[in-house]
Design an enzyme around this catalytic site. Structure first.
Site, mmCIF file in Angstrom:
data_model
loop_
_atom_site.group_PDB
_atom_site.id
_atom_site.type_symbol
_atom_site.label_atom_id
_atom_site.label_comp_id
_atom_site.label_asym_id
_atom_site.label_seq_id
_atom_site.Cartn_x
_atom_site.Cartn_y
_atom_site.Cartn_z
ATOM 1 N N CYS A 1 13.686 11.294 6.638
ATOM 2 C CA CYS A 1 13.847 10.800 8.005
ATOM 3 C C CYS A 1 15.284 10.973 8.473
ATOM 4 O O CYS A 1 15.555 11.111 9.654
ATOM 5 C CB CYS A 1 13.465 9.329 8.059
ATOM 6 S SG CYS A 1 14.372 8.349 6.859
ATOM 7 N N GLU B 1 10.202 1.578 10.264
ATOM 8 C CA GLU B 1 11.205 2.605 9.930
ATOM 9 C C GLU B 1 10.505 3.938 10.131
ATOM 10 O O GLU B 1 9.677 4.339 9.300
ATOM 11 C CB GLU B 1 11.650 2.451 8.463
ATOM 12 C CG GLU B 1 12.411 1.181 8.167
ATOM 13 C CD GLU B 1 13.837 1.230 8.698
ATOM 14 O OE1 GLU B 1 14.330 2.310 9.066
ATOM 15 O OE2 GLU B 1 14.463 0.158 8.756
ATOM 16 N N LYS C 1 0.870 -1.178 0.000
ATOM 17 C CA LYS C 1 0.000 0.000 0.000
ATOM 18 C C LYS C 1 0.913 1.236 0.000
ATOM 19 O O LYS C 1 1.521 1.575 1.002
ATOM 20 C CB LYS C 1 -0.888 0.008 1.262
ATOM 21 C CG LYS C 1 -1.834 1.167 1.326
ATOM 22 C CD LYS C 1 -1.512 2.001 2.561
ATOM 23 C CE LYS C 1 -2.056 3.384 2.518
ATOM 24 N NZ LYS C 1 -1.465 4.318 1.591
HETATM 25 P P1 NAP Z 1 2.661 8.713 7.636
HETATM 26 O O1 NAP Z 1 1.604 9.730 7.728
HETATM 27 O O2 NAP Z 1 2.926 7.877 8.834
HETATM 28 O O3 NAP Z 1 2.277 7.802 6.385
HETATM 29 C C1 NAP Z 1 3.069 6.726 5.984
HETATM 30 C C2 NAP Z 1 2.178 5.659 5.378
HETATM 31 O O4 NAP Z 1 1.262 5.217 6.363
HETATM 32 C C3 NAP Z 1 1.346 6.150 4.197
HETATM 33 O O5 NAP Z 1 1.206 5.120 3.262
HETATM 34 C C4 NAP Z 1 0.012 6.458 4.841
HETATM 35 O O6 NAP Z 1 -1.061 6.371 3.962
HETATM 36 C C5 NAP Z 1 -0.061 5.346 5.858
HETATM 37 N N1 NAP Z 1 -0.988 5.633 6.961
HETATM 38 C C6 NAP Z 1 -1.442 6.820 7.420
HETATM 39 N N2 NAP Z 1 -2.294 6.630 8.440
HETATM 40 C C7 NAP Z 1 -2.401 5.298 8.628
HETATM 41 C C8 NAP Z 1 -3.134 4.484 9.536
HETATM 42 N N3 NAP Z 1 -3.933 4.988 10.465
HETATM 43 N N4 NAP Z 1 -2.983 3.151 9.431
HETATM 44 C C9 NAP Z 1 -2.168 2.599 8.515
HETATM 45 N N5 NAP Z 1 -1.453 3.327 7.619
HETATM 46 C C10 NAP Z 1 -1.565 4.654 7.684
HETATM 47 O O7 NAP Z 1 4.070 9.333 7.231
HETATM 48 P P2 NAP Z 1 4.384 10.263 6.009
HETATM 49 O O8 NAP Z 1 4.026 11.667 6.362
HETATM 50 O O9 NAP Z 1 3.845 9.697 4.741
HETATM 51 O O10 NAP Z 1 5.976 10.088 5.903
HETATM 52 C C11 NAP Z 1 6.838 10.874 6.605
HETATM 53 C C12 NAP Z 1 7.339 10.152 7.842
HETATM 54 O O11 NAP Z 1 7.998 8.957 7.430
HETATM 55 C C13 NAP Z 1 8.370 10.949 8.586
HETATM 56 O O12 NAP Z 1 8.166 10.840 9.966
HETATM 57 C C14 NAP Z 1 9.680 10.294 8.180
HETATM 58 O O13 NAP Z 1 10.724 10.493 9.088
HETATM 59 C C15 NAP Z 1 9.269 8.870 8.052
HETATM 60 N N6 NAP Z 1 10.220 8.132 7.203
HETATM 61 C C16 NAP Z 1 11.051 7.227 7.804
HETATM 62 C C17 NAP Z 1 11.980 6.543 7.049
HETATM 63 C C18 NAP Z 1 12.903 5.529 7.691
HETATM 64 O O14 NAP Z 1 13.494 4.747 6.935
HETATM 65 N N7 NAP Z 1 13.045 5.512 8.996
HETATM 66 C C19 NAP Z 1 12.063 6.763 5.675
HETATM 67 C C20 NAP Z 1 11.204 7.690 5.094
HETATM 68 C C21 NAP Z 1 10.273 8.361 5.887
HETATM 69 P P3 NAP Z 1 -1.733 7.673 3.328
HETATM 70 O O15 NAP Z 1 -0.654 8.389 2.615
HETATM 71 O O16 NAP Z 1 -2.751 7.102 2.403
HETATM 72 O O17 NAP Z 1 -2.306 8.437 4.449
#
Ligand code: NAP
Length: 480
Positions: free
Chosen positions: A282, A248, A173
């Site tokens: 991140c 992650e 997804k």
């Molecule tokens: P996010 O809001 O947590 O979303 C990530 C994924 O989770 C998306 O596919 C999102 O879908 C989905 N999601 C959202 N709400 C959900 C729920 N209640 N249940 C299940 N899935 C859900 O994060 P983001 O804003 O896209 O990404 C940025 C974050 O990712 C930052 O905190 C960054 O540091 C972190 N990140 C970490 C790494 C690492 O390797 N550690 C790498 C890259 C990014 P939708 O888009 O459809 O809402």
């Protein structure tokens, strides 16, 4: 405008109720296309397909699984330009960065293909003449993968690559804002001949999709990249069927510049660790700690570096900073800067946003240098996800390490020093999963990437990453 489909059991399909979600270009708000909004029944079909194909995929000789991954990797490279254009149009990053990401994604598939044939077991000496102890590694089962928008290509291959190498099948997804890149990547997996049901792609509302992922007992592993907030939620939900889970999550990287640092290396490191992807990473440096005797020089060099940045449309080859992903991201960055300035920080460059693209797009934030930051500012504790560089001086190694470790996050830390002694001592003291030592870009396919503390659980990359898709089986053999 494109009208894309989901990929379930080897077929490109609409959602059961024909509903769709629109994807926009964050630079100009242009409608790029639509993707299906999966229903619960659609997701269940995808799980069913992955479950049905699991046995045959797992039993395929590793060399054959590797062959499929290699072929897919080759196709991704062949279509690098086209995938990168899709990526930039839905995510906003400069095209050169998008191309680099796609090349990295292909590399990750290739590396996992090569590792697929090295999933070795063990034979352990027994304490009896009539016993043998054999340990084998087997695929964990069906995997549910959820990925973020900031690296729409590489976050996918870092999950699908090891899953398929291990012999698992998967349902992906992708992030709601960047599903088009995922669709392009999966089209190429299809072209590579990967058997039906092995990879499935569902798009739409995250809660509907994850509810099926988390409750279906056939899904034995969840691999998630995204925010710490959602990671915690999924971990709670995984408890119900006791799924294995890799997370992650967010980061808040400190970047330490010691008195003996080579300033050329520091600036190259800062460019990579902070200015790529408009700071939406991140691994982005979120706190810059500089030895007091180099503070002035660092600030001056930083101004020169930041002056070279050009904001605009990622498709323009001169642009180095694209738009932030959306209005929420823009407002968050603005709040962090405002809070810091209200509490006494000096914005010596930048300090404001630029928005001229209507409600859905064109949210730029100027690369911003903040001096005189203090520990009570929000920016020193929360992930900013924007091109803002808060700088603070330090006087001793102990102080630098203490400040660096004052965080709930523990993903990446950077240090710049020419002293071997300091490099090793400080690296060992930092409570982070990844250390960039005179290096602003440590992430790579063959190394274990992942966080300590609230930055995550598990590793991606390297054989350590592959292990998360494998179960260990111990066979105790009784002989006559
Ligand atoms: P996010 O809001 O947590 O979303 C990530 C994924 O989770 C998306 O596919 C999102 O879908 C989905 N999601 C959202 N709400 C959900 C729920 N209640 N249940 C299940 N899935 C859900 O994060 P983001 O804003 O896209 O990404 C940025 C974050 O990712 C930052 O905190 C960054 O540091 C972190 N990140 C970490 C790494 C690492 O390797 N550690 C790498 C890259 C990014 P939708 O888009 O459809 O809402």
């Amino acid at each position: 405008m494109r009208s894309e489909k989901m990929y379930i059991d080897g077929q490109w399909v609409d959602s059961e109720n024909d509903e769709t979600t629109t994807v926009y270009n964050p630079y100009n708000g242009e409608k790029i296309g639509t993707v299906p909004s999966a229903t619960e029944a659609d997701v269940k079909r995808a799980v069913q397909a992955a479950a049905e194909s699991f046995e045959s995929w797992a039993e395929l000789p590793a060399t054959e699984r590797a062959g499929f991954l290699k072929k897919w990797s080759g196709l991704v490279l062949k279509h690098q330009e086209e995938i990168a254009e899709t990526l930039t149009s839905e995510q906003g990053k400069p095209l050169a960065e998008a191309k680099g990401e796609v090349a990295g994604a292909a590399k990750s598939l290739e590396w996992n293909a090569e590792e697929a044939v090295r999933i070795y077991g063990e034979v352990i000496p027994a304490s009896s003449k009539n016993k043998r102890i054999i340990v084998i590694k087997q695929p964990i089962g069906v995997v549910g993968a959820i990925t973020p928008w900031n690296f729409p290509a590489s976050m996918i291959t870092r999950k699908i690559g090891p899953a398929l190498a291990a012999g698992c099948t998967i349902i992906l997804k992708p992030a709601g804002q960047t599903p088009m890149t995922a669709i392009k990547m999966v089209e190429l997996a299809h072209e590579a001949g990967i058997p039906k049901g092995v990879i499935n792609l569902v798009t739409g509302e995250s809660k509907i999709i994850s509810q099926v992922f988390m409750s279906d007992e056939r899904i034995r592993k969840i691999t998630f990249t995204g925010s710490t907030e959602i990671g915690k939620l999924l971990m709670e939900q995984a408890a119900e069927t006791l799924k294995s889970i890799s997370l992650e999550l967010g980061g808040h990287a400190p970047l330490l510049v010691f008195e003996d640092a080579d300033m050329g290396k520091v600036m190259a490191g800062v460019k990579s660790a902070k200015l790529r992807n408009a700071g939406q990473m991140c691994v982005a440096g979120n706190r810059f700690f500089v030895h007091k005797n180099r503070y002035e020089e660092f600030s001056e060099e930083l101004k020169k570096l930041v002056k070279e940045e050009k904001m605009g449309n990622g498709m323009d080859p001169d642009v180095t900073i694209g738009p932030l992903i959306d209005k929420d991201a823009y407002e968050k960055v603005g709040e962090h800067v405002k809070d810091a300035v209200d509490k006494g920080a000096k914005a010596v460059m930048g300090g404001k946003g630029q928005h001229d693209g209507g409600d859905d797009a064109g949210y730029f934030y100027e690369p911003t240098i903040l001096l005189d930051v203090t520990d009570d500012m929000i920016i020193m504790h929360e992930e900013t996800f924007g091109p803002v560089l808060p700088v603070q001086p330090f006087t001793s190694d102990e102080e630098a390490v203490r400040k660096a470790n004052e965080s709930n996050y523990g993903l990446t830390a950077y240090l710049f020093t020419e002293s071997l002694n300091r490099a090793i001592r400080v690296s060992e003291k930092l409570e982070y999963g990844v250390i960039g030592l005179n290096d602003g870009g440590p992430a790579t396919s063959q190394a274990p990437f992942g966080g300590w503390k609230e930055s995550g659980i598990g590793r991606e990359g390297g054989h350590h990453g592959l292990d998360h898709f494998l179960e260990i089986k111990y066979i105790s053999v009784g002989l006559d």
